[in-house]
Design a protein around this motif. Structure first.
Motif, mmCIF file in Angstrom:
data_model
loop_
_atom_site.group_PDB
_atom_site.id
_atom_site.type_symbol
_atom_site.label_atom_id
_atom_site.label_comp_id
_atom_site.label_asym_id
_atom_site.label_seq_id
_atom_site.Cartn_x
_atom_site.Cartn_y
_atom_site.Cartn_z
ATOM 1 N N LEU A 14 0.841 -1.198 0.000
ATOM 2 C CA LEU A 14 0.000 0.000 0.000
ATOM 3 C C LEU A 14 0.877 1.249 0.000
ATOM 4 O O LEU A 14 1.737 1.425 0.862
ATOM 5 N N VAL A 15 0.650 2.112 -0.980
ATOM 6 C CA VAL A 15 1.487 3.288 -1.184
ATOM 7 C C VAL A 15 1.174 4.358 -0.134
ATOM 8 O O VAL A 15 0.016 4.712 0.087
ATOM 9 N N HIS A 16 2.221 4.862 0.477
ATOM 10 C CA HIS A 16 2.112 5.943 1.455
ATOM 11 C C HIS A 16 3.497 6.533 1.664
ATOM 12 O O HIS A 16 4.473 6.046 1.103
ATOM 13 N N ARG A 17 3.565 7.563 2.471
ATOM 14 C CA ARG A 17 4.851 8.167 2.835
ATOM 15 C C ARG A 17 4.859 8.381 4.333
ATOM 16 O O ARG A 17 3.928 8.973 4.888
ATOM 17 N N ILE A 39 -7.516 2.894 1.498
ATOM 18 C CA ILE A 39 -6.683 2.745 2.696
ATOM 19 C C ILE A 39 -7.509 2.975 3.951
ATOM 20 O O ILE A 39 -7.295 2.309 4.970
ATOM 21 N N ALA A 40 -8.477 3.878 3.905
ATOM 22 C CA ALA A 40 -9.350 4.098 5.071
ATOM 23 C C ALA A 40 -10.112 2.821 5.421
ATOM 24 O O ALA A 40 -10.208 2.454 6.596
ATOM 25 N N VAL A 41 -10.647 2.150 4.415
ATOM 26 C CA VAL A 41 -11.360 0.890 4.660
ATOM 27 C C VAL A 41 -10.407 -0.156 5.235
ATOM 28 O O VAL A 41 -10.745 -0.860 6.187
ATOM 29 N N ILE A 42 -9.199 -0.231 4.684
ATOM 30 C CA ILE A 42 -8.206 -1.191 5.183
ATOM 31 C C ILE A 42 -7.840 -0.883 6.634
ATOM 32 O O ILE A 42 -7.736 -1.794 7.462
ATOM 33 N N LEU A 43 -7.669 0.396 6.965
ATOM 34 C CA LEU A 43 -7.341 0.765 8.350
ATOM 35 C C LEU A 43 -8.478 0.405 9.304
ATOM 36 O O LEU A 43 -8.235 -0.037 10.424
ATOM 37 N N TYR A 44 -9.710 0.585 8.850
ATOM 38 C CA TYR A 44 -10.857 0.220 9.682
ATOM 39 C C TYR A 44 -10.862 -1.290 9.950
ATOM 40 O O TYR A 44 -11.032 -1.724 11.083
ATOM 41 N N VAL A 45 -10.646 -2.060 8.908
ATOM 42 C CA VAL A 45 -10.607 -3.516 9.052
ATOM 43 C C VAL A 45 -9.420 -3.933 9.920
ATOM 44 O O VAL A 45 -9.515 -4.862 10.711
#
Length: 158
Positions: A14-17, A39-45
């Motif tokens: 997952l792309v981020h900095r 990414i918000a959905v992934i963070l929630y999960v």
């Protein structure tokens, strides 16, 4: 220096900095606007089930606008919940970010306030309209390049 979540995101492609850690040791990540919804959905999960705060700010006059999300991972029988800070930067010419209202309902009024004060459009937000300023207000009062209109108020001369 990368934190636990940044390492996990890299592991899963997952792309981020990573922007490092704040004074309390909370990891801060930068996410691209087009990646924020997934990414918000992934963070929630992943367990970040509480949006503690959302705010926005103007980085510099004529520069980028930033939408900031403070997420908390609350679990039973844990003394210290895990926290993360997410920053999404957008150009002021077309400031559009996917709304996370559908992930965290507490984003409702917070995203509306960011829209009202800075003009960031949160796509798919169900009620994105002014919340503090009148609907007829022109401009975004918290932008650093905002020019306040000239008002002449009639005052009582008692």
């Amino acid at each position: 220096m990368q934190g636990r979540l940044s390492t996990w995101l890299i592991k899963h492609g997952l792309v981020h900095r990573s922007l490092g850690f704040d004074y309390q040791g909370i990891e801060t990540l930068q996410i691209k606007p087009e990646d924020w919804n997934s990414i918000a959905v992934i963070l929630y999960v992943y367990g970040y089930n509480y949006l503690r705060a959302q705010c926005a700010y103007d980085v510099a006059p004529g520069g980028l606008l930033a939408s900031v999300y403070h997420l908390t991972r609350i679990e039973y029988s844990i003394d210290q919940p895990e926290e993360i800070c997410i920053k999404v930067f957008v150009p002021r010419g077309n400031p559009r970010i996917p709304s996370v209202f559908w992930v965290w309902k507490s984003a409702d009024f917070q995203e509306r306030e960011s829209y009202d004060m800075l003009g960031i459009h949160y796509d798919t937000h169900p009620r994105l309209k002014r919340i503090l300023m009148p609907e007829s207000w022109i401009g975004w009062p918290l932008r650093k390049d905002y020019i306040a209109p000239n008002f002449f108020e009639i005052q009582d001369a008692h």
